[in-house]
Design an enzyme around this catalytic site. Structure first.
Site, mmCIF file in Angstrom:
data_model
loop_
_atom_site.group_PDB
_atom_site.id
_atom_site.type_symbol
_atom_site.label_atom_id
_atom_site.label_comp_id
_atom_site.label_asym_id
_atom_site.label_seq_id
_atom_site.Cartn_x
_atom_site.Cartn_y
_atom_site.Cartn_z
ATOM 1 N N THR A 125 40.454 39.773 49.655
ATOM 2 C CA THR A 125 40.683 40.833 50.486
ATOM 3 C C THR A 125 40.979 42.324 49.947
ATOM 4 O O THR A 125 41.392 42.549 48.853
ATOM 5 C CB THR A 125 41.979 40.298 51.258
ATOM 6 N N GLU A 127 43.370 43.848 50.841
ATOM 7 C CA GLU A 127 44.869 44.064 50.774
ATOM 8 C C GLU A 127 45.218 43.838 49.256
ATOM 9 O O GLU A 127 46.457 44.402 48.969
ATOM 10 C CB GLU A 127 45.557 43.024 51.480
HETATM 11 N N1 NAD Z 1 40.646 37.318 58.107
HETATM 12 C C1 NAD Z 1 40.523 38.577 57.661
HETATM 13 O O1 NAD Z 1 40.148 39.552 58.112
HETATM 14 C C2 NAD Z 1 40.109 38.543 55.947
HETATM 15 C C3 NAD Z 1 39.822 39.536 55.428
HETATM 16 C C4 NAD Z 1 39.328 39.693 53.857
HETATM 17 C C5 NAD Z 1 39.572 38.209 53.339
HETATM 18 N N2 NAD Z 1 39.873 37.355 53.982
HETATM 19 C C6 NAD Z 1 39.880 35.909 53.321
HETATM 20 O O2 NAD Z 1 38.971 35.242 53.734
HETATM 21 C C7 NAD Z 1 39.609 33.838 53.776
HETATM 22 C C8 NAD Z 1 39.484 33.158 55.119
HETATM 23 O O3 NAD Z 1 40.301 33.869 55.995
HETATM 24 P P1 NAD Z 1 40.459 33.456 57.559
HETATM 25 O O4 NAD Z 1 40.788 34.594 58.113
HETATM 26 O O5 NAD Z 1 39.098 32.648 58.040
HETATM 27 O O6 NAD Z 1 41.564 32.395 57.452
HETATM 28 P P2 NAD Z 1 42.137 31.181 58.524
HETATM 29 O O7 NAD Z 1 43.570 31.248 58.140
HETATM 30 O O8 NAD Z 1 41.466 31.534 59.801
HETATM 31 O O9 NAD Z 1 41.403 29.736 57.600
HETATM 32 C C9 NAD Z 1 42.042 29.146 56.517
HETATM 33 C C10 NAD Z 1 41.438 27.821 56.474
HETATM 34 O O10 NAD Z 1 41.947 27.349 55.087
HETATM 35 C C11 NAD Z 1 42.373 26.119 55.289
HETATM 36 N N3 NAD Z 1 43.308 26.051 54.576
HETATM 37 C C12 NAD Z 1 44.592 26.363 54.041
HETATM 38 N N4 NAD Z 1 45.137 26.001 53.352
HETATM 39 C C13 NAD Z 1 44.405 25.002 52.567
HETATM 40 C C14 NAD Z 1 44.579 24.168 51.579
HETATM 41 N N5 NAD Z 1 45.556 23.994 50.824
HETATM 42 N N6 NAD Z 1 43.347 23.266 51.391
HETATM 43 C C15 NAD Z 1 42.266 23.021 51.881
HETATM 44 N N7 NAD Z 1 42.213 23.988 53.152
HETATM 45 C C16 NAD Z 1 43.253 24.739 53.375
HETATM 46 C C17 NAD Z 1 42.787 26.046 56.811
HETATM 47 O O11 NAD Z 1 43.080 24.813 57.214
HETATM 48 C C18 NAD Z 1 41.903 27.133 57.294
HETATM 49 O O12 NAD Z 1 40.772 26.009 58.141
HETATM 50 C C19 NAD Z 1 41.155 33.920 53.078
HETATM 51 O O13 NAD Z 1 40.825 33.713 51.567
HETATM 52 C C20 NAD Z 1 41.467 35.181 53.343
HETATM 53 O O14 NAD Z 1 42.508 35.728 52.381
HETATM 54 C C21 NAD Z 1 40.188 37.370 55.342
#
Ligand code: NAD
Length: 340
Positions: A125, A127
């Site tokens: 990210t 961030e």
């Molecule tokens: N949402 C954003 O705007 C954004 C921006 C940049 C980067 N990211 C990164 O992208 C990735 C996905 O983000 P998102 O918004 O889709 O997140 P989200 O919270 O919607 O989804 C996370 C998923 O990971 C699974 N999960 C959590 N802990 C777990 C574990 N210990 N083992 C297996 N599965 C597990 C959850 O069940 C869920 O399905 C993250 O790594 C986040 O840091 C997100």
């Protein structure tokens, strides 16, 4: 090719599962997800019966479960989306963020070392770079901007990034990292800004905006992020970090006003609440590297993406209503509980 997508029942991961099955139908896609509060198996229902798709409920921190999946499937590529992702939750309970985001990443990379891999990709990210001042619109994050985190969430993501680069340097693991700005689009969990505002506005409920609402985020339509990761897997240089963002900076308050307008709701629903602790002021990505090296450019303009997103939430109450009621957490039990 066999690809393991962790966190594929979450927001971006599920969009990436759909992207890969659509764009690379010859590949086998395995989604490994713990199904935390943020994972929703019903999201994956449209692909669940496909021959080249498999869902595995497991925790990336569970070494035995991860190793046995690798032993069975021998993946060529791993893309790690699995994470605790909500900043507010990280302020309340940092420990689970360290566990999943750092230790889970280490377990996945150890499995890659043990069983061999063509590529390990870490989804990170913007961030990790901290924030930028509001009065310096000339400043952007590049891949060489120092890591300077603000929240337990961003610190855990930055720690994971450092570990990924260390596994490359120390063990020669073929890794890449993408650092993306804020995503929006279908299947976004209803506690995040855009879906929360859409759903609250639909119910004429107050729209809670942190502080003055002047915080700036750089928004990218989720499919553009998925295309960027796909390109990095195909053409990205091993050991490299790629920033992904669309030069689409918006103040939080302006997004909320735009949603009110699109839904025909009064701005009087907006309700300023006490600011988040350590709230970052501005994120802005410089995506020159991924553009010049890999030819990536965002395809969806914010004006179009936000319209599509609002329409998606209007059309998919059957997806978000069970989440709001908490009912969706029984879905796995109902579908798979009796099958062991
Ligand atoms: N949402 C954003 O705007 C954004 C921006 C940049 C980067 N990211 C990164 O992208 C990735 C996905 O983000 P998102 O918004 O889709 O997140 P989200 O919270 O919607 O989804 C996370 C998923 O990971 C699974 N999960 C959590 N802990 C777990 C574990 N210990 N083992 C297996 N599965 C597990 C959850 O069940 C869920 O399905 C993250 O790594 C986040 O840091 C997100």
């Amino acid at each position: 090719m066999t690809i393991i997508i962790t966190g594929g029942a979450g927001f971006i991961g599920s969009n990436f599962v759909f992207h890969m099955l659509r764009e690379h139908p010859q590949d086998r896609v395995i989604c490994l997800d713990k199904l935390t509060y943020a994972g929703n198996l019903s999201t994956l229902a449209p692909v669940m019966g496909q021959d080249n798709f498999r869902f595995v409920k497991a925790d990336i921190c569970d070494r035995d479960a991860v190793y046995s999946l690798f032993a069975e499937e021998h993946p060529d590529v791993v893309v790690n989306f699995a994470a605790e992702s909500h900043v507010d939750r990280s302020i309340e309970n940092p420990a689970i963020f360290l566990e999943t985001n750092i230790m889970g990443t280490a377990v996945l990379m150890d499995a890659c070392r043990k069983y061999g891999i063509q590529r390990y990709h870490q989804v990170s990210t913007d961030e990790v770079y901290g924030d930028l001042p509001l009065d310096r619109p000339d400043l952007f994050f590049t891949e060489t901007t120092p890591i300077h985190t603000s929240s337990p969430y961003s610190s855990s993501k930055a720690s994971a990034d450092l570990l990924v680069l260390a596994y490359h340097r120390t063990y020669g693991l073929p890794v890449t990292i993408s650092r993306c700005s804020n995503n929006y689009g279908p299947y976004h969990f209803p506690e995040k800004l855009i879906p929360l505002m859409i759903i609250n506005a639909l119910h004429d409920k107050p729209l809670p905006v942190y502080g003055d609402g002047l915080n700036v985020r750089d928004w990218l339509y989720v499919e553009d992020h998925c295309r960027a990761i796909d390109l990095i897997l195909q053409k990205g240089r091993v050991g490299e970090v790629y920033n992904v963002g669309g030069h689409n900076e918006m103040k939080n308050i302006d997004i909320v006003k735009l949603i009110c307008k699109a839904l025909g709701k009064p701005e009087s629903l907006i309700h300023h609440v006490t600011d988040r602790k350590g709230h970052d002021r501005r994120y802005a990505i410089d995506p020159t590297k991924i553009h010049e090296e890999l030819g990536w450019l965002p395809e969806t303009k914010f004006a179009d993406g936000i319209k599509k997103t609002i329409q998606w939430y209007l059309d998919h109450e059957d997806w978000w209503q069970p989440i709001i009621s908490g009912e969706y957490q029984q879905y796995y039990q109902k579908m798979y509980g009796s099958r062991g």
